[in-house]
Write a protein that holds these residues in place. Structure first.
Motif, mmCIF file in Angstrom:
data_model
loop_
_atom_site.group_PDB
_atom_site.id
_atom_site.type_symbol
_atom_site.label_atom_id
_atom_site.label_comp_id
_atom_site.label_asym_id
_atom_site.label_seq_id
_atom_site.Cartn_x
_atom_site.Cartn_y
_atom_site.Cartn_z
ATOM 1 N N LEU A 57 0.838 -1.202 0.000
ATOM 2 C CA LEU A 57 0.000 0.000 0.000
ATOM 3 C C LEU A 57 0.869 1.247 0.000
ATOM 4 N N VAL A 58 1.938 1.205 0.776
ATOM 5 C CA VAL A 58 2.888 2.316 0.834
ATOM 6 C C VAL A 58 4.293 1.741 0.772
ATOM 7 N N ARG A 59 5.140 2.337 -0.029
ATOM 8 C CA ARG A 59 6.537 1.913 -0.094
ATOM 9 C C ARG A 59 7.427 3.150 -0.134
ATOM 10 N N LEU A 60 8.343 3.241 0.834
ATOM 11 C CA LEU A 60 9.359 4.286 0.853
ATOM 12 C C LEU A 60 10.697 3.640 0.530
ATOM 13 N N THR A 61 11.439 4.241 -0.420
ATOM 14 C CA THR A 61 12.730 3.696 -0.826
ATOM 15 C C THR A 61 13.798 4.777 -0.728
ATOM 16 N N ASP A 62 14.754 4.584 0.187
ATOM 17 C CA ASP A 62 15.880 5.512 0.373
ATOM 18 C C ASP A 62 15.412 6.956 0.539
ATOM 19 N N GLY B 253 18.058 7.954 3.755
ATOM 20 C CA GLY B 253 18.124 6.586 3.252
ATOM 21 C C GLY B 253 17.210 5.599 3.947
ATOM 22 N N VAL B 254 15.992 6.036 4.299
ATOM 23 C CA VAL B 254 15.064 5.165 5.021
ATOM 24 C C VAL B 254 14.124 4.466 4.040
ATOM 25 N N HIS C 291 9.412 14.736 1.116
ATOM 26 C CA HIS C 291 10.783 14.235 1.186
ATOM 27 C C HIS C 291 11.648 14.944 0.149
ATOM 28 N N ASP C 292 12.962 14.967 0.400
ATOM 29 C CA ASP C 292 13.906 15.644 -0.489
ATOM 30 C C ASP C 292 14.604 14.683 -1.445
ATOM 31 N N ALA C 293 14.657 13.423 -1.085
ATOM 32 C CA ALA C 293 15.311 12.430 -1.944
ATOM 33 C C ALA C 293 14.651 11.080 -1.726
ATOM 34 N N GLY C 294 14.872 10.146 -2.677
ATOM 35 C CA GLY C 294 14.240 8.840 -2.585
ATOM 36 C C GLY C 294 12.865 8.854 -3.222
ATOM 37 N N THR C 295 12.138 7.748 -3.070
ATOM 38 C CA THR C 295 10.804 7.641 -3.663
ATOM 39 C C THR C 295 9.769 7.246 -2.620
#
Length: 287
Positions: free
Chosen positions: A18-23, A36-37, A70-74
């Protein structure tokens, strides 16, 4: 199960997030709040985010809840990369956040707080008014559906215990169609019994098919209900584990600092005190 079937199942699980945070990273000027979370939230599962004060838990909540970008990642919601512009957009996308301090009006009845900001009405024009009976009945039935049996939904919500107020907030999120429920330290200010009550309804939300993010600094509470564990330390990932991969003792050790705790224990060991009188070492046989 064959290797191909297992690979297909794993691919299905990946797509089901449902939700995915990558880096994901967040910076305030030169200050690193988060870096980087990565984490995933699946329907019918509880992902626990653990860390001490200053670990980055609050920043992570604000990104998922749409308060900060967020500033970086997806950041993906059901496979679609996004940057939430506001908490309202997060709600519209099915993400409900229940904060530790709870946004309730203590002197208003339970049913009014249940519908606060989303009150149904009846009638039209100058005869338009709140549909009080519908709100009372819906509140009562929705709480019962979650297994919460309040004495009276007309009582001021401020008269409920902290655990009961948390449970009302969880039931409200389920009723208004949340797919993902983010809980900010729901047991932090509660005793053992009330914490158990809240964890019971956290599990009920999971069993209702929601994906739950449980923010906590208590590994014992997390291990009781969690399916996945993400550990944060000073804004960075300190570990990520499925429940089958880690025991409670090791989870507690990692959250407490692991090797740092061992080093502290060594430093605090009491050194032997020499037997000295008048500046002279005294032996067993006298001078």
């Amino acid at each position: 199960m064959s290797a191909s079937a297992k690979a297909g199942q794993e691919a299905g699980q990946e797509a089901a997030a449902l939700v995915r945070l990558t880096d994901v990273s967040k910076f305030y000027g030169n200050i690193r709040a988060l870096e980087g979370v990565s984490l995933e939230v699946h329907a019918g599962e509880i992902t626990c985010v653990l860390g001490d004060n200053g670990a980055g838990k609050s920043t992570l909540i604000k990104i998922i809840a749409g308060l900060h970008q967020h500033d970086a990642g997806t950041f993906e919601i059901e496979g679609e990369e996004t940057k939430l512009a506001s908490p309202r957009e997060a709600l519209d996308r099915g993400i409900a956040t229940v904060y530790q301090d709870l946004a309730v009006v203590p002197l208003m009845p339970v049913w009014r707080n249940f519908f606060l900001g989303s009150e149904p009405t009846k009638g039209a024009g100058p005869f338009k008014r709140l549909d009080v009976e519908r709100m009372r009945e819906t509140t009562r039935s929705e709480l019962l559906r979650m297994g919460i049996d309040l004495r009276d939904v007309d009582q001021p919500i401020g008269t409920l215990s902290g655990g009961e107020r948390q449970c009302v907030a969880i039931a409200r999120a389920v009723h208004f169609g949340a797919k993902v429920l983010v809980l900010d330290e729901p047991t932090a200010a509660l005793g053992v019994k009330q914490s158990g009550v809240v964890l019971k309804y956290v599990a009920a939300a999971r069993d209702a098919g929601l994906g739950v993010v449980l923010i906590t600094h208590n590994p014992h509470h997390a291990y009781l209900v969690g399916d996945r564990f993400v550990l944060l330390k000073r804004g960075a990932m300190a570990g990520s584990h499925a429940k089958s991969e880690i025991a409670l003792d090791e989870l507690t050790r990692q959250m407490a600092g692991g090797s740092e705790l061992d080093q502290l224990s060594h430093e605090l060991e009491r050194a032997p005190v020499p037997d000295v009188i008048g500046g002279k070492h005294v032996g067993s046989g006298g001078e």
